[in-house]
Design a protein around this motif. Structure first.
Motif, PDB file in Angstrom:
ATOM      1  N   GLN A   9      87.271 -47.864  -5.622  1.00 54.60           N
ATOM      2  CA  GLN A   9      86.604 -47.416  -4.408  1.00 54.60           C
ATOM      3  C   GLN A   9      85.094 -47.286  -4.659  1.00 54.60           C
ATOM      4  O   GLN A   9      84.659 -47.141  -5.802  1.00 54.60           O
ATOM      5  CB  GLN A   9      87.176 -46.063  -3.980  1.00 54.60           C
ATOM      6  CG  GLN A   9      88.668 -46.071  -3.720  1.00 54.60           C
ATOM      7  CD  GLN A   9      89.050 -46.965  -2.554  1.00 54.60           C
ATOM      8  OE1 GLN A   9      88.409 -46.906  -1.490  1.00 54.60           O
ATOM      9  NE2 GLN A   9      90.053 -47.814  -2.739  1.00 54.60           N
ATOM     10  N   PRO A  10      84.291 -47.323  -3.589  1.00 53.07           N
ATOM     11  CA  PRO A  10      82.846 -47.139  -3.764  1.00 53.07           C
ATOM     12  C   PRO A  10      82.540 -45.851  -4.521  1.00 53.07           C
ATOM     13  O   PRO A  10      83.153 -44.809  -4.278  1.00 53.07           O
ATOM     14  CB  PRO A  10      82.332 -47.073  -2.319  1.00 53.07           C
ATOM     15  CG  PRO A  10      83.322 -47.862  -1.538  1.00 53.07           C
ATOM     16  CD  PRO A  10      84.652 -47.599  -2.176  1.00 53.07           C
ATOM     17  N   GLY A  11      81.580 -45.940  -5.453  1.00 57.17           N
ATOM     18  CA  GLY A  11      81.225 -44.799  -6.293  1.00 57.17           C
ATOM     19  C   GLY A  11      81.987 -44.732  -7.596  1.00 57.17           C
ATOM     20  O   GLY A  11      81.690 -43.880  -8.439  1.00 57.17           O
ATOM     21  N   GLU A  12      82.966 -45.619  -7.796  1.00 57.15           N
ATOM     22  CA  GLU A  12      83.760 -45.621  -9.021  1.00 57.15           C
ATOM     23  C   GLU A  12      83.239 -46.664 -10.014  1.00 57.15           C
ATOM     24  O   GLU A  12      82.478 -47.575  -9.647  1.00 57.15           O
ATOM     25  CB  GLU A  12      85.234 -45.890  -8.710  1.00 57.15           C
ATOM     26  CG  GLU A  12      85.871 -44.772  -7.896  1.00 57.15           C
ATOM     27  CD  GLU A  12      87.351 -44.980  -7.653  1.00 57.15           C
ATOM     28  OE1 GLU A  12      88.036 -43.982  -7.358  1.00 57.15           O
ATOM     29  OE2 GLU A  12      87.826 -46.135  -7.750  1.00 57.15           O
ATOM     30  N   THR A  13      83.670 -46.519 -11.261  1.00 54.18           N
ATOM     31  CA  THR A  13      83.317 -47.448 -12.333  1.00 54.18           C
ATOM     32  C   THR A  13      84.589 -48.027 -12.930  1.00 54.18           C
ATOM     33  O   THR A  13      85.502 -47.275 -13.289  1.00 54.18           O
ATOM     34  CB  THR A  13      82.522 -46.731 -13.444  1.00 54.18           C
ATOM     35  OG1 THR A  13      81.305 -46.219 -12.897  1.00 54.18           O
ATOM     36  CG2 THR A  13      82.200 -47.679 -14.591  1.00 54.18           C
ATOM     37  N   LYS A  18      79.393 -54.391  -7.181  1.00 55.10           N
ATOM     38  CA  LYS A  18      79.676 -54.928  -5.848  1.00 55.10           C
ATOM     39  C   LYS A  18      80.393 -53.867  -5.028  1.00 55.10           C
ATOM     40  O   LYS A  18      81.301 -53.202  -5.523  1.00 55.10           O
ATOM     41  CB  LYS A  18      80.523 -56.195  -5.934  1.00 55.10           C
ATOM     42  CG  LYS A  18      80.699 -56.908  -4.591  1.00 55.10           C
ATOM     43  CD  LYS A  18      81.439 -58.226  -4.752  1.00 55.10           C
ATOM     44  CE  LYS A  18      81.543 -58.969  -3.417  1.00 55.10           C
ATOM     45  NZ  LYS A  18      82.271 -60.253  -3.575  1.00 55.10           N
ATOM     46  N   ASP A  19      79.965 -53.731  -3.792  1.00 56.00           N
ATOM     47  CA  ASP A  19      80.590 -52.787  -2.855  1.00 56.00           C
ATOM     48  C   ASP A  19      80.647 -51.374  -3.423  1.00 56.00           C
ATOM     49  O   ASP A  19      81.627 -50.638  -3.219  1.00 56.00           O
ATOM     50  CB  ASP A  19      81.999 -53.258  -2.470  1.00 56.00           C
ATOM     51  CG  ASP A  19      81.991 -54.617  -1.769  1.00 56.00           C
ATOM     52  OD1 ASP A  19      80.999 -54.915  -1.074  1.00 56.00           O
ATOM     53  OD2 ASP A  19      82.973 -55.366  -1.926  1.00 56.00           O
ATOM     54  N   VAL A  39      85.755 -60.446 -14.668  1.00 55.59           N
ATOM     55  CA  VAL A  39      85.009 -59.688 -13.658  1.00 55.59           C
ATOM     56  C   VAL A  39      84.004 -60.590 -12.959  1.00 55.59           C
ATOM     57  O   VAL A  39      83.904 -60.593 -11.710  1.00 55.59           O
ATOM     58  CB  VAL A  39      84.291 -58.488 -14.320  1.00 55.59           C
ATOM     59  CG1 VAL A  39      83.284 -57.875 -13.355  1.00 55.59           C
ATOM     60  CG2 VAL A  39      85.306 -57.441 -14.765  1.00 55.59           C
ATOM     61  N   ARG A  40      83.260 -61.367 -13.698  1.00 56.64           N
ATOM     62  CA  ARG A  40      82.228 -62.208 -13.109  1.00 56.64           C
ATOM     63  C   ARG A  40      82.833 -63.288 -12.211  1.00 56.64           C
ATOM     64  O   ARG A  40      82.266 -63.630 -11.164  1.00 56.64           O
ATOM     65  CB  ARG A  40      81.367 -62.825 -14.196  1.00 56.64           C
ATOM     66  CG  ARG A  40      80.412 -61.815 -14.815  1.00 56.64           C
ATOM     67  CD  ARG A  40      79.724 -62.336 -16.059  1.00 56.64           C
ATOM     68  NE  ARG A  40      78.708 -61.382 -16.537  1.00 56.64           N
ATOM     69  CZ  ARG A  40      78.136 -61.424 -17.710  1.00 56.64           C
ATOM     70  NH1 ARG A  40      78.461 -62.392 -18.577  1.00 56.64           N
ATOM     71  NH2 ARG A  40      77.237 -60.522 -18.058  1.00 56.64           N
ATOM     72  N   ALA A  41      83.982 -63.809 -12.621  1.00 59.07           N
ATOM     73  CA  ALA A  41      84.651 -64.805 -11.781  1.00 59.07           C
ATOM     74  C   ALA A  41      85.083 -64.179 -10.446  1.00 59.07           C
ATOM     75  O   ALA A  41      84.921 -64.791  -9.372  1.00 59.07           O
ATOM     76  CB  ALA A  41      85.858 -65.374 -12.514  1.00 59.07           C
ATOM     77  N   ALA A  42      85.603 -62.953 -10.511  1.00 56.97           N
ATOM     78  CA  ALA A  42      86.035 -62.278  -9.300  1.00 56.97           C
ATOM     79  C   ALA A  42      84.851 -61.885  -8.411  1.00 56.97           C
ATOM     80  O   ALA A  42      84.950 -61.898  -7.183  1.00 56.97           O
ATOM     81  CB  ALA A  42      86.857 -61.039  -9.653  1.00 56.97           C
ATOM     82  N   LEU A  43      83.737 -61.515  -9.043  1.00 61.11           N
ATOM     83  CA  LEU A  43      82.535 -61.146  -8.280  1.00 61.11           C
ATOM     84  C   LEU A  43      81.721 -62.357  -7.853  1.00 61.11           C
ATOM     85  O   LEU A  43      80.769 -62.216  -7.086  1.00 61.11           O
ATOM     86  CB  LEU A  43      81.660 -60.206  -9.121  1.00 61.11           C
ATOM     87  CG  LEU A  43      82.238 -58.847  -9.518  1.00 61.11           C
ATOM     88  CD1 LEU A  43      81.225 -58.055 -10.334  1.00 61.11           C
ATOM     89  CD2 LEU A  43      82.675 -58.055  -8.300  1.00 61.11           C
TER      90      LEU A  43
END
Length: 468
Positions: free
Chosen positions: A431-435, A340-341, A462-466
């Motif tokens: 940030q975008p581009g990070e893992t 996401k993002d 993670v899934r709950a937040a996404l």
């Protein structure tokens, strides 16, 4: 089920009544033997008793007088740091000790095979890291190619619990050092050695004993073909021991990160490309960079090993390439949970030691790293050269502060303690581009029952937040 052969009318002691132990008891009974069962835990004894098996404390004096063989589960020490009392008692009175792997190899072939057009094959995979992914990937490639295949051992079903293989069938088994160390029969058609790094040293009396346990599968197993990772000295030595000369194609050498030389059969990955060489010439090449289920150099080594096995079983390179692209990966091993993002979330909870965590850290460019847990012997210094891609570490576990100190000054750390806090902080700062990567470099038992439970907690948060 694979009925155990050669036990008719005999009392066979079964020590340890988990998945493999109960499967062994059933298989012994199916082969005409009488299982005599014991587990130090009441729950295991109750499970066996509910199935009608005889329960006997086989460690007490005289309990083995009428027993022909003791079959032990892999988690029970048979030599180091000290043998279980029942195993010690068996050795004292001369009762042979084996495990379910030994029973499997001695019982798999039957007279029915005389009627088969193509004799079934057994592929056995061992090593320190990557053996589960390699085993699952081999099975996937064979299934995608239309071959009948079963996956068993440390992954999938117990080896004695599978169906008898059909005409032309393949059984792929993952074997730990605990299993290869004790099995009295090891006769795979194809054996794979992925790599070696320190693990389970107390169980094997040191690093040399650990390598010796792994080596048994190939040196004593006598496979028709051996696929050997040669990126460590032990693998290189083992390949040399098994080979009759530079062009001996019974040994397939595998590497990740360098081109292999010589006239023999080799498969290696370099700069994201898999290459197969035979007799000094390239015969196939596959671009691994877009294979989403196998990110990073360590997974490229797994891909090379699985490719080599598929080739030795007659699968064409383009069929293998298609199978690589359709492979989704194993749970808790470089498993993409969501995106996401511009931020990717990866669950590698199976990275329970320093070496496997180091491999995961090299697979991604900029990392928000969730790490920590029950630290293993040897410390964390071996991780220090691999922290360059880490933007920040979020440390969990009961000893999170001590773990963070072990990472040194080369990476920014935040003590989170719990998975809930670590996921929340990493997601807030990514940030975008990070893992955001869970690769703990530690065992889970300070907070979870298993690495699977730890990974499931990460994925759920993670899934709950996404909201996926």
């Amino acid at each position: 089920m694979i009925p155990v052969r050669g036990v008719e009318g005999q009392n066979i002691a079964i020590l340890g009544l988990g998945r493999s132990g109960l499967a062994a008891a059933r298989a012994v009974q199916a082969g005409g033997g009488n299982p005599v069962c014991w587990d130090d835990g009441a729950a295991g004894r109750e499970r066996a008793e509910a199935e009608g098996f005889e329960i006997r404390d086989i460690g007490r004096a005289g309990a083995l007088d009428d027993v022909s063989l003791l079959v032990t589960s892999p988690g029970i020490p048979h030599l180091y740091p000290a043998p279980h009392r029942a195993i010690a008692a068996a050795l004292e009175v001369g009762v042979p000790v084996d495990n379910d792997i030994g029973l499997f190899f001695r019982s798999l072939a039957t007279s029915d095979w005389d009627q088969f057009e193509t004799i079934p094959k057994v592929v056995a995979v061992t090593g320190s890291n990557g053996k589960s992914t390699t085993s699952a990937l081999i099975a996937h490639l064979l299934a995608e190619a239309g071959r009948s295949v079963q996956l068993a051992g440390n992954i999938g079903r117990g080896v004695l619990d599978i169906d008898p293989p059909e005409d032309g069938g393949v059984v792929v088994i993952e074997l730990s050092s605990y299993q290869t160390d004790l099995a009295r029969s090891l006769t795979p058609d194809v054996a794979v050695f992925t790599n070696l790094s320190p693990d389970h040293l107390d169980r094997h009396g040191g690093y040399g004993g650990y390598f010796a346990a792994k080596r048994r599968l190939l040196a004593e197993g006598g496979p028709d073909r051996a696929v050997i990772g040669v990126d460590e000295p032990e693998g290189l030595f083992l390949a040399g021991q098994l080979s009759e000369g530079p062009a001996d194609d019974r040994v397939i050498r595998v590497s990740s990160g360098r081109k292999l030389q010589g006239p023999g059969w080799s498969v290696f990955a370099r700069k994201g490309f898999l290459s197969e060489y035979r007799k000094g010439r390239q015969v196939a090449s596959i671009d691994l960079r877009q294979v989403k289920g196998l990110p990073g150099a360590h997974n490229h080594q797994n891909a090379c090993a699985a490719y080599a096995v598929a080739r030795t079983l007659g699968i064409a390179p383009r069929v293998i390439e298609a199978g690589l692209h359709s492979y989704q990966g194993l749970p808790h091993r470089s498993q993409v949970v969501g995106e996401k993002d511009g931020v990717v979330y990866v669950n590698d909870s199976k990275a329970t030691n320093v070496d496997s965590a180091a491999q995961a850290l090299q697979a991604f460019d900029r990392i928000r790293w969730i790490c920590g847990g029950l630290e293993k012997e040897g410390g964390l210094e071996a991780l220090h050269p691999h922290l360059g891609n880490v933007a920040k570490a979020y440390v969990i576990g009961r000893e999170a502060e001590h773990f963070a100190l072990g990472l040194g000054d080369g990476v920014e750390c935040e003590i989170c303690g719990t998975m809930e806090a670590a996921v929340a902080r990493a997601m807030a700062e990514a940030q975008p581009g990070e893992t955001v990567l869970l690769a703990p470099a530690a065992a889970s038992f300070d907070q979870y029952d298993s690495f699977e439970k730890r990974g499931e907690d990460f994925m759920a948060r993670v899934r709950a937040a996404l909201d996926v």
